[in-house]
Design an enzyme around this catalytic site. Structure first.
Site, PDB file in Angstrom:
ATOM      1  N   LYS A  84       0.369  12.591  -6.488  1.00  0.00           N
ATOM      2  CA  LYS A  84      -0.994  12.196  -6.124  1.00  0.00           C
ATOM      3  C   LYS A  84      -1.178  13.060  -4.726  1.00  0.00           C
ATOM      4  O   LYS A  84      -0.438  13.050  -3.925  1.00  0.00           O
ATOM      5  CB  LYS A  84      -1.042  10.779  -6.207  1.00  0.00           C
ATOM      6  CG  LYS A  84      -0.086  10.028  -5.511  1.00  0.00           C
ATOM      7  CD  LYS A  84      -0.522   9.844  -3.890  1.00  0.00           C
ATOM      8  CE  LYS A  84      -1.974   9.150  -3.510  1.00  0.00           C
ATOM      9  NZ  LYS A  84      -2.038   7.735  -3.781  1.00  0.00           N
ATOM     10  N   HIS A 104     -12.758   2.302  -7.296  1.00  0.00           N
ATOM     11  CA  HIS A 104     -12.576   3.127  -6.047  1.00  0.00           C
ATOM     12  C   HIS A 104     -13.688   3.811  -5.660  1.00  0.00           C
ATOM     13  O   HIS A 104     -14.085   4.404  -6.650  1.00  0.00           O
ATOM     14  CB  HIS A 104     -11.188   3.794  -5.892  1.00  0.00           C
ATOM     15  CG  HIS A 104     -10.537   3.658  -4.486  1.00  0.00           C
ATOM     16  ND1 HIS A 104     -11.203   3.073  -3.473  1.00  0.00           N
ATOM     17  CD2 HIS A 104      -9.859   4.581  -3.935  1.00  0.00           C
ATOM     18  CE1 HIS A 104     -10.548   3.345  -2.314  1.00  0.00           C
ATOM     19  NE2 HIS A 104      -9.634   4.231  -2.619  1.00  0.00           N
ATOM     20  N   ARG A 158      -6.360   1.620 -12.016  1.00  0.00           N
ATOM     21  CA  ARG A 158      -7.399   2.226 -11.049  1.00  0.00           C
ATOM     22  C   ARG A 158      -7.798   3.577 -11.368  1.00  0.00           C
ATOM     23  O   ARG A 158      -7.448   4.444 -11.775  1.00  0.00           O
ATOM     24  CB  ARG A 158      -6.529   2.510  -9.534  1.00  0.00           C
ATOM     25  CG  ARG A 158      -7.333   3.126  -8.561  1.00  0.00           C
ATOM     26  CD  ARG A 158      -6.262   3.009  -7.368  1.00  0.00           C
ATOM     27  NE  ARG A 158      -6.733   4.285  -6.286  1.00  0.00           N
ATOM     28  CZ  ARG A 158      -5.971   4.147  -5.188  1.00  0.00           C
ATOM     29  NH1 ARG A 158      -4.910   3.201  -4.641  1.00  0.00           N
ATOM     30  NH2 ARG A 158      -6.591   5.115  -4.331  1.00  0.00           N
ATOM     31  N   GLU A 173      -3.004   4.528 -10.849  1.00  0.00           N
ATOM     32  CA  GLU A 173      -4.309   5.252 -10.896  1.00  0.00           C
ATOM     33  C   GLU A 173      -4.355   6.538 -11.918  1.00  0.00           C
ATOM     34  O   GLU A 173      -3.252   6.950 -11.932  1.00  0.00           O
ATOM     35  CB  GLU A 173      -4.592   5.961  -9.236  1.00  0.00           C
ATOM     36  CG  GLU A 173      -3.542   6.605  -8.724  1.00  0.00           C
ATOM     37  CD  GLU A 173      -3.646   6.748  -7.391  1.00  0.00           C
ATOM     38  OE1 GLU A 173      -3.983   7.874  -6.862  1.00  0.00           O
ATOM     39  OE2 GLU A 173      -3.128   6.012  -6.660  1.00  0.00           O
ATOM     40  N   ASP A 232       0.950  -0.799  -5.062  1.00  0.00           N
ATOM     41  CA  ASP A 232       0.162   0.576  -5.223  1.00  0.00           C
ATOM     42  C   ASP A 232       1.296   1.358  -5.597  1.00  0.00           C
ATOM     43  O   ASP A 232       1.712   1.985  -4.824  1.00  0.00           O
ATOM     44  CB  ASP A 232      -0.378   0.706  -3.911  1.00  0.00           C
ATOM     45  CG  ASP A 232      -1.301   2.131  -3.815  1.00  0.00           C
ATOM     46  OD1 ASP A 232      -1.383   2.694  -4.950  1.00  0.00           O
ATOM     47  OD2 ASP A 232      -1.562   2.723  -2.946  1.00  0.00           O
ATOM     48  N   SER A 269       0.841  -1.155   0.053  1.00  0.00           N
ATOM     49  CA  SER A 269       0.038  -0.216  -0.015  1.00  0.00           C
ATOM     50  C   SER A 269       0.900   1.548   0.111  1.00  0.00           C
ATOM     51  O   SER A 269       1.799   1.347   0.766  1.00  0.00           O
ATOM     52  CB  SER A 269      -0.987   0.061   1.266  1.00  0.00           C
ATOM     53  OG  SER A 269      -1.273   1.212   1.674  1.00  0.00           O
ATOM     54  N   GLY A 270       0.447   2.328  -0.886  1.00  0.00           N
ATOM     55  CA  GLY A 270       1.134   3.357  -1.017  1.00  0.00           C
ATOM     56  C   GLY A 270       0.855   4.228   0.417  1.00  0.00           C
ATOM     57  O   GLY A 270       1.995   5.044   0.841  1.00  0.00           O
ATOM     58  N   LEU A 271      -0.284   4.253   0.937  1.00  0.00           N
ATOM     59  CA  LEU A 271      -0.440   4.817   2.180  1.00  0.00           C
ATOM     60  C   LEU A 271       0.163   4.181   3.177  1.00  0.00           C
ATOM     61  O   LEU A 271       0.984   5.275   4.089  1.00  0.00           O
ATOM     62  CB  LEU A 271      -1.893   4.646   2.405  1.00  0.00           C
ATOM     63  CG  LEU A 271      -2.605   5.467   3.759  1.00  0.00           C
ATOM     64  CD1 LEU A 271      -2.124   6.766   4.213  1.00  0.00           C
ATOM     65  CD2 LEU A 271      -4.048   5.022   4.141  1.00  0.00           C
ATOM     66  N   ASP A 289       1.015  10.713   2.329  1.00  0.00           N
ATOM     67  CA  ASP A 289       0.787   9.840   0.858  1.00  0.00           C
ATOM     68  C   ASP A 289       0.492  10.829  -0.158  1.00  0.00           C
ATOM     69  O   ASP A 289      -0.414  10.967  -0.713  1.00  0.00           O
ATOM     70  CB  ASP A 289      -0.315   9.003   1.374  1.00  0.00           C
ATOM     71  CG  ASP A 289      -0.768   8.194   0.171  1.00  0.00           C
ATOM     72  OD1 ASP A 289       0.237   8.012  -0.696  1.00  0.00           O
ATOM     73  OD2 ASP A 289      -1.962   7.654   0.095  1.00  0.00           O
ATOM     74  N   ASN A 327      -4.044  11.514  -1.385  1.00  0.00           N
ATOM     75  CA  ASN A 327      -4.708  10.245  -0.959  1.00  0.00           C
ATOM     76  C   ASN A 327      -6.161  10.577  -1.329  1.00  0.00           C
ATOM     77  O   ASN A 327      -6.608  11.518  -1.216  1.00  0.00           O
ATOM     78  CB  ASN A 327      -4.494  10.096   0.642  1.00  0.00           C
ATOM     79  CG  ASN A 327      -5.212   8.672   0.979  1.00  0.00           C
ATOM     80  OD1 ASN A 327      -6.459   8.786   1.285  1.00  0.00           O
ATOM     81  ND2 ASN A 327      -4.613   7.663   1.054  1.00  0.00           N
ATOM     82  N   SER A 328      -6.769   9.423  -1.641  1.00  0.00           N
ATOM     83  CA  SER A 328      -8.138   9.323  -2.231  1.00  0.00           C
ATOM     84  C   SER A 328      -9.038   9.989  -1.190  1.00  0.00           C
ATOM     85  O   SER A 328     -10.243  10.419  -1.620  1.00  0.00           O
ATOM     86  CB  SER A 328      -8.640   8.246  -2.859  1.00  0.00           C
ATOM     87  OG  SER A 328      -7.831   7.685  -3.970  1.00  0.00           O
ATOM     88  N   ASP A 370       0.681   4.327  -7.374  1.00  0.00           N
ATOM     89  CA  ASP A 370       0.084   5.640  -7.348  1.00  0.00           C
ATOM     90  C   ASP A 370      -0.029   5.835  -8.970  1.00  0.00           C
ATOM     91  O   ASP A 370      -0.580   5.206  -9.447  1.00  0.00           O
ATOM     92  CB  ASP A 370       1.142   6.418  -6.658  1.00  0.00           C
ATOM     93  CG  ASP A 370       1.149   6.517  -5.286  1.00  0.00           C
ATOM     94  OD1 ASP A 370       0.194   5.872  -4.450  1.00  0.00           O
ATOM     95  OD2 ASP A 370       2.350   6.977  -4.631  1.00  0.00           O
TER      96      ASP A 370
END
Length: 544
Positions: free
Chosen positions: A139, A209, A178, A133, A104, A65-67, A77, A141-142, A106
């Site tokens: 980026k 997502h 993504r 993504e 992940d 996970s990138g986070l 992130d 975080n979403s 990004d």
């Protein structure tokens, strides 16, 4: 988890094993997971340790996970963690577990050129796939200001996906595209349009997502998508209100639990830190922390032990030591040197140290040595108590192969007391030199001295047997003066014992009693490239 995955899952507590010859590549296993008929699950990991824990829990693959990679490094992130730092962590995960790792990735850390270089490096590091993504670099975080986040141009992102597929060397390396249209509030239609463009550009799966607390828009997307390619979801916000069978019925291929390992670890660390701070002791933690042995198991420490037994030469048992103190020295100087010497001996693995101090007026130090040898084995270091030396010198003496070995410093100049089979010669190779003679007390000056004996020897096996035999002989004789260690060495040489010489250069001193006006040598004498030598108890006549 499908039946094949359950069958392959390691039992609880098992250390990971290398893949057997002929086993499927990790890239192939990830592709099979994505394209399989059943819903399966990936668990987040952010380190080699967490990846191993994920494997032991029975998951079929790891989501890097990138986070959580960013969070465990203490950064945001927002691509603050560089892509090469991410690669390092992915490699640790791939090394620590046998699972496929899906990164992940990004946005690919830049344009198409950055993304294709990323994929080549991921393949080299052992990753099985990457998820990219359709947002802009850097980026965000979403779940942070999601409606304000810009999305990448569809054609530009499609070109990036094509570049990745053209660059990968392993045909089974997986590319997951993504789609962030639902996150950004652009609606279902835009999400479907983008997903189809990415599928046509070569994406092996689509990750849709959502930031909603319910699964409505995800299920709507799944109905419209209708299985055109594998569908991946990240139900971080809506899992609690949606039964897992609902995702299975909707035709979802993979659900990713994207951050739960680090979130659980964070809570545990916070509670542990607060408890220990409040109680001023970890005694009350109990089972809230694992035993240290569990960390060793997860690190597979036992594998290293097995490898050492297989690849390293057999280790000799640790030697014993006899430290000879004498009755005609100043007690303070003797004790200081003895304490420093025993510390060095212990640090180098000497298992038993016998202090052999004779009373004033006793017959000689060889009698004290003979009595002490009854308490040690056939691998022994014998040293005068006043000697101080750096640990590496003792280690080199312990590593010599001779049955009897002594340390000689050729830099002592006019105060040398040893004649050897050859002088010291420059160069990295250890010389094969034998001791020929050590000056006796009150004896004539010997010509061509090759150095000064430090007052330490090591005897093992047949050398230790010869040492005991010569001691019995010398201590049984009547003599005009007490015999000392140089007499013992010369008697060994006379009996044909080959005494190996280890030439050393400084970093030792003798803290024994010195004549008036000649102060004992202290610690500073060993701190630089050269040093001052003390006399060995005033008993040995320096050679001119």
């Amino acid at each position: 988890m499908n039946a094949a995955t359950r069958a392959a899952a390691p039992h609880e507590g098992a250390a990971p094993r290398p893949a057997a010859a002929g086993a499927q590549r990790r890239t192939t296993r990830l592709r099979s997971l994505l394209e399989g008929p059943d819903l399966d699950f990936l668990m987040e990991a952010h380190s080699g340790l967490s990846a191993r824990i994920v494997e032991e829990a029975g998951f079929p693959a790891v989501w890097a996970s990138g986070l959580t990679l960013s969070a465990q490094s203490g950064v945001r992130d927002n691509n603050e963690l560089s892509w090469t730092q991410v690669l390092d962590q992915v490699e640790f995960m791939a090394d620590a577990s046998g699972l496929p790792v899906l990164l992940d990735g990004d946005t690919g850390y830049g344009d198409f050129n950055n993304a294709r270089r990323l994929v080549r490096k991921l393949e080299q590091r052992g990753a099985a796939g990457v998820c990219l993504e359709d947002k802009t670099f850097p980026k965000t975080n979403s779940f942070i200001n999601s409606l304000a986040q810009p999305l990448a141009d569809v054609d530009e992102f499609s070109g990036k996906l094509k570049a990745v597929k053209d660059s990968q060397l392993d045909p089974d390396f997986c590319l997951v595209a993504r789609v962030e249209a639902l996150i950004a509030g652009w609606g279902l239609g835009e999400a479907l349009r983008r997903a189809e463009a990415y599928r046509l550009s070569g994406a092996d799966a689509i990750l849709i997502h959502s930031r909603e607390r319910h699964a409505g828009e995800i299920l709507a997307f799944a109905r419209e998508w209708a299985g055109r390619s594998p569908l991946v979801i990240v139900p971080t916000t809506y899992a609690a209100g949606t039964p897992t069978d609902t995702f299975r019925a909707a035709g979802v291929s993979v659900a990713i639990w994207a951050n739960h390992m680090l979130r659980a670890a964070t809570r545990a660390m916070q509670e542990t830190a607060r408890a220990v701070r409040a109680e001023e002791t970890p005694a009350g933690l109990g089972t809230a922390v694992v035993p240290v042995a569990e960390l060793f198991r997860l690190q597979d420490a036992e594998e290293l032990s097995r490898a050492e037994r297989r690849y390293l030469p057999a280790r000799r048992a640790a030697p014993d030591a006899v430290v000879l103190g004498a009755g005609d020295t100043e007690p303070a100087a003797e004790e200081a040197g003895e304490s420093a010497l025993t510390s060095v001996l212990g640090a180098q693995g000497v298992r038993r140290i016998v202090q052999a101090t004779q009373a004033r007026g006793a017959a000689g130090e060889l009698h004290a040595l003979q009595a002490a040898l009854a308490d040690v084995g056939d691998d022994v270091v014998v040293s005068r108590a006043g000697l101080r030396l750096r640990g590496y010198l003792l280690r080199e003496l312990l590593d010599t192969e001779g049955a009897v070995a002594v340390a000689v410093d050729p830099g002592s100049g006019a105060r040398g007391d040893c004649r050897c089979s050859a002088p010291d010669a420059p160069g990295p190779e250890r010389q094969d030199v034998r001791l020929r003679h050590v000056a006796e007390p009150a004896g004539p000056a010997a010509p061509a001295a090759h150095g000064r004996w430090l007052g330490i020897l090591r005897a093992r096996g047949e050398g230790a047997h010869a040492l005991r035999a010569v001691l019995r002989d010398l201590t049984g004789r009547r003599a005009a003066r007490p015999y000392v260690l140089p007499d013992l060495l010369n008697a060994l040489i006379a009996r044909g014992c080959q005494i190996q010489v280890l030439y050393v250069h400084g970093h030792w001193a003798d803290t024994s009693y010195h004549p008036a006006g000649a102060p004992a040598v202290g610690e500073g004498a060993m701190s630089g490239p050269s040093h001052t030598y003390g006399t060995t108890r005033g008993r040995l006549s320096p050679l001119g």
